[in-house]
Design a protein around this motif. Structure first.
Motif, short mmCIF file in Angstrom:
data_model
loop_
_atom_site.label_atom_id
_atom_site.label_comp_id
_atom_site.label_asym_id
_atom_site.label_seq_id
_atom_site.Cartn_x
_atom_site.Cartn_y
_atom_site.Cartn_z
N MET A 140 43.88 46.58 28.64
CA MET A 140 43.47 45.34 29.27
C MET A 140 42.26 44.78 28.50
O MET A 140 41.35 45.52 28.16
N LYS A 141 42.28 43.49 28.30
CA LYS A 141 41.19 42.83 27.57
C LYS A 141 39.90 42.89 28.39
O LYS A 141 39.95 42.83 29.64
N PRO A 142 38.76 42.97 27.74
CA PRO A 142 37.48 43.00 28.46
C PRO A 142 37.29 41.81 29.40
O PRO A 142 36.80 41.97 30.52
N LEU A 143 37.67 40.61 28.95
CA LEU A 143 37.51 39.43 29.82
C LEU A 143 38.43 39.50 31.03
O LEU A 143 38.04 39.12 32.14
N THR A 144 39.63 40.03 30.84
CA THR A 144 40.54 40.22 31.96
C THR A 144 39.90 41.16 32.98
O THR A 144 39.91 40.90 34.19
N ARG A 145 39.33 42.25 32.50
CA ARG A 145 38.67 43.23 33.37
C ARG A 145 37.54 42.57 34.16
O ARG A 145 37.36 42.83 35.35
N GLU A 146 36.78 41.69 33.51
CA GLU A 146 35.69 40.99 34.22
C GLU A 146 36.23 40.12 35.34
O GLU A 146 35.66 40.08 36.43
N TRP A 147 37.33 39.39 35.07
CA TRP A 147 37.94 38.57 36.12
C TRP A 147 38.38 39.45 37.30
O TRP A 147 38.18 39.10 38.46
N VAL A 148 38.98 40.60 36.99
CA VAL A 148 39.43 41.52 38.05
C VAL A 148 38.24 42.03 38.86
O VAL A 148 38.29 42.06 40.10
N GLU A 149 37.17 42.39 38.18
CA GLU A 149 35.99 42.89 38.89
C GLU A 149 35.42 41.83 39.82
O GLU A 149 35.04 42.11 40.96
N LYS A 150 35.37 40.59 39.35
CA LYS A 150 34.86 39.51 40.20
C LYS A 150 35.81 39.23 41.37
O LYS A 150 35.38 38.96 42.48
N ALA A 151 37.11 39.33 41.11
CA ALA A 151 38.09 39.16 42.19
C ALA A 151 37.89 40.23 43.26
O ALA A 151 37.94 39.94 44.46
N GLU A 152 37.64 41.45 42.83
CA GLU A 152 37.43 42.54 43.77
C GLU A 152 36.13 42.36 44.57
O GLU A 152 36.06 42.75 45.74
N GLN A 153 35.13 41.78 43.97
CA GLN A 153 33.90 41.46 44.72
C GLN A 153 34.21 40.46 45.82
O GLN A 153 33.73 40.60 46.96
N ASP A 154 35.02 39.45 45.51
CA ASP A 154 35.41 38.47 46.53
C ASP A 154 36.25 39.13 47.62
O ASP A 154 36.11 38.81 48.80
N TRP A 155 37.12 40.05 47.24
CA TRP A 155 37.95 40.78 48.20
C TRP A 155 37.05 41.55 49.18
O TRP A 155 37.27 41.52 50.38
N GLY A 156 36.02 42.19 48.65
CA GLY A 156 35.09 42.91 49.52
C GLY A 156 34.31 41.97 50.43
O GLY A 156 34.12 42.26 51.62
N SER A 157 33.88 40.85 49.91
CA SER A 157 33.14 39.87 50.72
C SER A 157 34.03 39.30 51.83
O SER A 157 33.56 39.10 52.95
N LEU A 158 35.27 39.05 51.51
CA LEU A 158 36.23 38.57 52.52
C LEU A 158 36.31 39.55 53.68
O LEU A 158 36.20 39.15 54.85
N HIS A 159 36.43 40.83 53.38
CA HIS A 159 36.53 41.84 54.44
C HIS A 159 35.24 41.95 55.25
O HIS A 159 35.29 42.10 56.47
N ARG A 160 34.11 41.88 54.59
CA ARG A 160 32.83 41.96 55.31
C ARG A 160 32.69 40.82 56.32
O ARG A 160 32.26 41.03 57.44
N GLU A 161 33.05 39.62 55.90
CA GLU A 161 32.91 38.47 56.80
C GLU A 161 33.86 38.56 57.99
O GLU A 161 33.48 38.21 59.11
N ILE A 162 35.07 39.00 57.77
CA ILE A 162 36.02 39.11 58.89
C ILE A 162 35.59 40.21 59.86
O ILE A 162 35.75 40.07 61.07
N ARG A 163 35.02 41.29 59.36
CA ARG A 163 34.63 42.41 60.21
C ARG A 163 33.25 42.25 60.86
O ARG A 163 32.90 43.03 61.75
N ALA A 164 32.49 41.28 60.41
CA ALA A 164 31.12 41.13 60.93
C ALA A 164 31.14 40.94 62.44
O ALA A 164 31.89 40.12 62.97
N ARG A 165 30.30 41.70 63.11
CA ARG A 165 30.20 41.57 64.57
C ARG A 165 29.18 40.50 64.96
O ARG A 165 29.33 39.83 65.96
N LYS A 166 28.14 40.38 64.17
CA LYS A 166 27.12 39.37 64.43
C LYS A 166 27.27 38.26 63.41
O LYS A 166 27.28 38.50 62.21
N ASN A 167 27.38 37.06 63.89
CA ASN A 167 27.44 35.87 63.04
C ASN A 167 28.49 35.93 61.93
O ASN A 167 28.17 35.70 60.77
N PRO A 168 29.74 36.21 62.27
CA PRO A 168 30.77 36.20 61.22
C PRO A 168 30.92 34.78 60.67
O PRO A 168 30.76 33.80 61.40
N ASN A 169 31.19 34.69 59.40
CA ASN A 169 31.36 33.39 58.75
C ASN A 169 32.82 33.30 58.30
O ASN A 169 33.15 33.68 57.18
#
Length: 128
Positions: free
Chosen positions: A1-30
């Protein structure tokens, strides 16, 4: 896998984690942010696949446009076209006054994102 491809995947996974945090938030979910992160995750996985295939794309956030660029390398991805329009709308609509996402909408955005994420990761040779 190309280094730039890997960077896009890593950033996508950060967004995936943020999506889950917001849905699971008990206080002030966004839920607006959850929808935005779902769109961003999908966008970055599409861009990762395009980079890997050396297909040029403009700096845009329109998932339908980006999906169209994958036709020659991922013809089955076109089946996501309706969902991509929805996620693009969610990412824009809920960032401005007049509309807000609720938990059900955020869960739908997550469901679409999860399905596409699995497909994209398989295409890139990554484990789910």
């Amino acid at each position: 896998m190309k280094p730039l491809t890997r960077e896009w995947v890593e950033k996508a996974e950060q967004d995936w984690g943020s999506l889950h945090r917001e849905i699971r938030a008990r206080k002030n979910p966004n839920y607006d942010a959850a929808c935005f992160f779902a769109q961003q995750c999908v966008e970055k996985y599409i861009k990762a696949r395009l980079v890997e295939a050396e297909i040029y794309f403009k700096k845009v956030h329109d998932l339908s446009y980006l999906l169209g660029l994958t036709k020659s390398i991922e013809p089955l991805w076109i089946s996501y076209e309706e969902e991509m329009r929805l996620l693009t709308d969610y990412a824009v609509e809920f960032r401005y006054p007049g509309a807000s996402a609720d938990l059900d909408i955020a869960k739908l955005a997550r469901k679409i994102c999860k399905s596409f994420r699995t497909t994209a990761r398989q295409s890139l040779g990554l484990k789910d």
